[in-house]
Design a protein around this motif. Structure first.
Motif, PDB file in Angstrom:
ATOM      1  N   ILE A   1     -41.042  20.892 -15.843  1.00  0.00           N
ATOM      2  CA  ILE A   1     -40.429  19.812 -16.604  1.00  0.00           C
ATOM      3  C   ILE A   1     -38.933  19.652 -16.348  1.00  0.00           C
ATOM      4  O   ILE A   1     -38.427  18.533 -16.213  1.00  0.00           O
ATOM      5  N   VAL A   2     -38.207  20.771 -16.262  1.00  0.00           N
ATOM      6  CA  VAL A   2     -36.752  20.646 -16.097  1.00  0.00           C
ATOM      7  C   VAL A   2     -36.429  19.919 -14.801  1.00  0.00           C
ATOM      8  O   VAL A   2     -35.680  18.931 -14.777  1.00  0.00           O
ATOM      9  N   LEU A   4     -32.214  20.766 -20.908  1.00  0.00           N
ATOM     10  CA  LEU A   4     -32.549  19.367 -21.196  1.00  0.00           C
ATOM     11  C   LEU A   4     -31.878  18.867 -22.479  1.00  0.00           C
ATOM     12  O   LEU A   4     -32.347  17.903 -23.089  1.00  0.00           O
ATOM     13  N   GLU A  60     -28.536   9.759 -17.385  1.00  0.00           N
ATOM     14  CA  GLU A  60     -29.287  10.743 -18.161  1.00  0.00           C
ATOM     15  C   GLU A  60     -30.441  10.094 -18.914  1.00  0.00           C
ATOM     16  O   GLU A  60     -30.371   8.921 -19.292  1.00  0.00           O
ATOM     17  N   VAL A  61     -31.485  10.895 -19.127  1.00  0.00           N
ATOM     18  CA  VAL A  61     -32.607  10.476 -19.963  1.00  0.00           C
ATOM     19  C   VAL A  61     -32.269  10.830 -21.410  1.00  0.00           C
ATOM     20  O   VAL A  61     -31.721  11.906 -21.671  1.00  0.00           O
ATOM     21  N   GLU A 108     -33.649  11.675 -13.541  1.00  0.00           N
ATOM     22  CA  GLU A 108     -32.257  11.290 -13.799  1.00  0.00           C
ATOM     23  C   GLU A 108     -31.513  10.967 -12.505  1.00  0.00           C
ATOM     24  O   GLU A 108     -30.682  10.053 -12.466  1.00  0.00           O
ATOM     25  N   PHE A 142     -45.508  11.184 -20.095  1.00  0.00           N
ATOM     26  CA  PHE A 142     -45.870  12.019 -18.942  1.00  0.00           C
ATOM     27  C   PHE A 142     -47.340  11.861 -18.534  1.00  0.00           C
ATOM     28  O   PHE A 142     -47.826  12.602 -17.685  1.00  0.00           O
ATOM     29  N   LEU A 167     -42.191  18.540 -24.358  1.00  0.00           N
ATOM     30  CA  LEU A 167     -41.076  18.173 -25.227  1.00  0.00           C
ATOM     31  C   LEU A 167     -41.102  19.038 -26.498  1.00  0.00           C
ATOM     32  O   LEU A 167     -41.426  18.564 -27.594  1.00  0.00           O
ATOM     33  N   ILE A 189     -37.835   9.971 -26.157  1.00  0.00           N
ATOM     34  CA  ILE A 189     -39.096   9.811 -25.433  1.00  0.00           C
ATOM     35  C   ILE A 189     -40.257  10.513 -26.148  1.00  0.00           C
ATOM     36  O   ILE A 189     -40.062  11.488 -26.882  1.00  0.00           O
ATOM     37  N   GLU A 190     -41.443   9.971 -25.922  1.00  0.00           N
ATOM     38  CA  GLU A 190     -42.664  10.507 -26.524  1.00  0.00           C
ATOM     39  C   GLU A 190     -43.432  11.295 -25.457  1.00  0.00           C
ATOM     40  O   GLU A 190     -43.325  10.998 -24.262  1.00  0.00           O
ATOM     41  N   PRO A 191     -44.221  12.274 -25.883  1.00  0.00           N
ATOM     42  CA  PRO A 191     -44.973  13.080 -24.896  1.00  0.00           C
ATOM     43  C   PRO A 191     -45.849  12.228 -23.977  1.00  0.00           C
ATOM     44  O   PRO A 191     -46.079  12.583 -22.827  1.00  0.00           O
ATOM     45  N   GLU A 192     -46.321  11.088 -24.490  1.00  0.00           N
ATOM     46  CA  GLU A 192     -47.252  10.263 -23.723  1.00  0.00           C
ATOM     47  C   GLU A 192     -46.628   9.696 -22.448  1.00  0.00           C
ATOM     48  O   GLU A 192     -47.355   9.244 -21.551  1.00  0.00           O
ATOM     49  N   ALA A 198     -48.995  17.587 -22.962  1.00  0.00           N
ATOM     50  CA  ALA A 198     -47.900  16.622 -22.989  1.00  0.00           C
ATOM     51  C   ALA A 198     -46.866  17.009 -24.052  1.00  0.00           C
ATOM     52  O   ALA A 198     -45.653  16.929 -23.810  1.00  0.00           O
ATOM     53  N   ILE A 210     -37.462  16.173 -14.890  1.00  0.00           N
ATOM     54  CA  ILE A 210     -36.527  15.312 -15.634  1.00  0.00           C
ATOM     55  C   ILE A 210     -35.230  15.120 -14.840  1.00  0.00           C
ATOM     56  O   ILE A 210     -34.694  14.008 -14.750  1.00  0.00           O
ATOM     57  N   LEU A 211     -34.744  16.221 -14.235  1.00  0.00           N
ATOM     58  CA  LEU A 211     -33.521  16.098 -13.437  1.00  0.00           C
ATOM     59  C   LEU A 211     -33.745  15.161 -12.243  1.00  0.00           C
ATOM     60  O   LEU A 211     -32.852  14.390 -11.864  1.00  0.00           O
ATOM     61  N   ILE A 213     -33.536  12.351 -24.128  1.00  0.00           N
ATOM     62  CA  ILE A 213     -34.699  13.202 -24.402  1.00  0.00           C
ATOM     63  C   ILE A 213     -35.264  12.951 -25.799  1.00  0.00           C
ATOM     64  O   ILE A 213     -36.476  12.964 -26.002  1.00  0.00           O
ATOM     65  N   GLU A 214     -34.372  12.737 -26.764  1.00  0.00           N
ATOM     66  CA  GLU A 214     -34.848  12.597 -28.145  1.00  0.00           C
ATOM     67  C   GLU A 214     -35.649  11.316 -28.352  1.00  0.00           C
ATOM     68  O   GLU A 214     -36.412  11.205 -29.305  1.00  0.00           O
TER      69      GLU A 214
END
Lengths: 549, 90
Positions: free
Chosen positions: B43-44, A295, B57-58, B51, B68, A269, B63-66, A265, B47-48, B60-61
């Motif tokens: 991932i790219v 991104l 747009e998301v 969106e 996903f 990021l 959001i947390e890894p969790e 995970a 995310i697209l 990105i900064e």
């Protein structure tokens, strides 16, 4: 004798018998309480890691002595490690090296048949497994008649696994031997440090043997160049089946630093991971930087903690390194190049904001100069050197030249050759480069064969085609990288000519035979394959077809 | 788009990308990374895709890894304002 003197004496001994584990042992002696690895919120000190790895090493030794392996003398000095991104695989790797074996990394994201094939071909009689691979291990060893020693170092209750694996010896945490009185036995520097399977054009992965002396030559060059200190934190973005993972783990341990391993995970990021973990040395494939750019993760000044931004594994687009350097303003960026057969990386180029844009070709950053102890030849089809500034195939030799492919003399002989007028073996990289001229650095221009890179992973299109021919019962299957990127390709598209084939089903079956990065993203039908003037399938025409879709 | 439709869209995208049958994703709380249905290679585009469904747009900064972990966490992170199927849509 004081404690310091004892440590110093021990260090001298370890230098004489230097192998891949030596750097870790020296760092352990010097700073046992420093953090060696950080993964999934858990930190292990050098002392923690030493104790756990030593217990695995002693257990492997004792099980040999007790006859768990039927013919210890015939046992290759190799042990497999099956897992990813866990403390168990890290301790497994070190335990295997402590015991004096080389390690064979296996990946739980790969199809089971592929993993079983690698395990069987390696001849390993023992395997260390983490919790990520527990689900697969039963299926992987099904049909393997030779009894294996299977160690789950972080599993306290192995009763279910023992029941599921009745033909093999299964050990959990509580079954590991005490390592109190243990000291590492000697290791031959010419022995195998790791055996890494890479994509093979005939459909069968090749096992590249990398000797301790090869990888230590590499680590020496890297430790000096990057002046790694115990305060550094190195990112570990690569899977263990990718040899670039050796850089992160062992360069960190060579220098008493910390290696930070993101979870699956966290890997999604990377920006957040760099910032939260305080990474100082970033090492990834260029595709990761491309992903970060797409991104919106490469904002100017985003990564002030980085002092080195290193890329390897595929061609590096100049626009990407420009953006990365802006995002990591305190770092120096370098492009590393090298195939597994030349031990991780063997040439490098330092990015200079003013000079470098003028030295790029095809929008790609040069691959630069060879490492200390490595020599370059750029040759024509007859293996004769080309003139400065001309293009040809890159051949290299030196301290990092590996011994060849595991139990495969034919492919070793084909790839490792003595060029006319030389008396040393060189490895034929299959890469087309422009030889440096004056101050102009060496530039990568593409492949001479059908090998491509998918997000840094090396893929022989012939291997994909072999699998897909088999699945589709087709006489011909042609794979191409698509969409094409500056660094390689994002995925693979396969063309077949069977009019009645279920293309969706064939694509799904591809996922069961090939690792995800090799499995075709699309399978398409063509009535007949376009041919070039030599009568061969015209891959460029197939790419043009995709452009038109 | 209501929440149920978004869940269906996410499920279809993940299964299609994984080349997997529907039974590989039996519940919206099923781990998608640990089960190998999604990887960093995806991932790219993922995310697209998110969106495109959100039509914005998301961040990105933020959001947390969790997020996903599974479809439930994706819904909570990216589509918290989506109306439930029973709510009238204006």
């Amino acid at each position: 004798m004081t404690s310091d003197h004892r440590k110093s004496a021990a260090s001298e001994d370890r230098r004489e018998l230097r192998s891949l584990r030596t750097g870790f042992l020296l760092s352990h002696d010097q700073s046992p309480n420093a953090v060696a690895v950080e993964v999934a919120g858990e930190s292990l000190s050098y002392a923690d890691l030493y104790q756990r790895a030593a217990a695995i090493a002693v257990t492997l030794e004792q099980q040999d002595a007790r006859g768990a392996n039927a013919n210890p003398d015939e046992r290759p000095a190799l042990t497999a490690v099956f897992g990813q991104r866990s403390t168990a695989v890290v301790t497994g790797i070190l335990g295997i090296l402590f015991r004096g074996d080389g390690y064979v990394p296996l990946n739980p994201t790969f199809p089971t048949d592929r993993t079983r094939s690698m395990l069987e071909r390696s001849g390993c009689r023992a395997i260390v497994v983490d919790e990520n691979a527990e689900k697969q291990i039963v299926e992987v060893v099904t049909g393997i008649e030779t009894p294996l020693l299977i160690i789950f170092p972080e599993r306290t209750d192995v009763s279910e696994l023992k029941a599921a694996l009745p033909n093999h010896q299964v050990l959990g945490t509580h079954d590991l031997e005490s390592a109190k009185e243990w000291t590492p036995a000697d290791v031959d520097p010419n022995g195998i440090a790791y055996l890494l399977f890479t994509s093979g054009s005939t459909g069968i992965p090749k096992g590249v043997m990398v000797a301790h002396r090869n990888v230590n030559a590499f680590l020496d060059a890297m430790a000096e160049r990057y002046a790694v200190t115990p305060n550094d934190r190195l990112s570990q973005t690569f899977e263990l089946t990718f040899d670039l993972s050796v850089f992160d783990l062992f360069l960190a341990w060579e220098c008493g630093a910390r290696v930070c391993i993101p979870t699956q995970a966290q890997k999604m990021l990377p920006a957040k991971y760099i910032q939260d973990s305080g990474i100082t040395i970033w090492f990834s494939v260029p595709s990761t930087a491309v992903m970060m750019s797409k991104l919106r993760m490469l904002k100017p000044g985003a990564y002030p903690s980085l002092r080195w931004s290193l890329f390897c594994g595929e061609a590096l687009p100049s626009e990407i390194v420009e953006r990365f350097v802006e995002a990591a303003p305190n770092s120096t960026a370098e492009n590393l190049y090298g195939p597994t057969e030349l031990t991780i990386a063997c040439t490098l180029y330092r990015w200079d904001t003013k000079r470098s844009p003028g030295e790029c070709e095809l929008g790609l950053v040069p691959i630069g100069d060879p490492y200390p102890g490595m020599e370059v030849l750029v040759v024509d089809e007859d293996l004769q050197p080309v003139a400065e500034g001309e293009t040809g195939e890159l051949l290299m030799t030196g301290l990092q030249l590996t011994p060849g492919y595991w139990r495969d003399a034919e492919r070793t002989d084909a790839a490792y050759t003595v060029p006319p007028g030389e008396d040393r073996l060189f490895y034929r990289t299959g890469d087309r480069v422009r030889r440096c001229q004056g101050k102009s650095p060496m530039v990568y221009l593409g492949r001479l064969d059908n090998q491509i890179k998918i997000q840094g992973y090396r893929v022989e299109l012939g291997e994909v085609e072999s699998a897909m021919r088999d699945i589709a019962a087709a006489e011909v299957a042609i794979a191409v990288g698509w969409p094409v990127t500056a660094a390689g390709a994002d995925s693979i598209v396969v063309f077949i000519s069977n009019a009645d084939a279920d293309l969706g089903e064939i694509q799904k079956l591809g996922k069961t035979r090939l690792p995800s990065y090799m499995a075709p993203r699309q399978v398409r039908h063509v009535d007949s394959f376009p041919l070039n003037s030599n009568g061969k399938v015209d891959r460029k025409a197939l790419l043009a077809l995709l452009s038109g879709y | 788009m209501d929440e149920k439709s978004i869940r269906d869209e996410l499920r279809m995208w993940i299964l299609d990308r994984a080349g997997a049958e529907a039974d590989r994703l039996s519940g919206d709380d099923q781990p998608i990374l640990d089960e190998g249905l999604l990887s960093s290679l995806d991932i790219v585009e993922f995310i697209l895709f998110i969106e495109s469904v959100r039509e914005e747009e998301v961040d990105i900064e933020a959001i947390e890894p969790e997020v996903f972990d599974c479809i439930d966490t994706l819904i909570e992170a990216f589509f918290a304002d989506a109306p439930s199927a029973s709510e009238p849509q204006g």
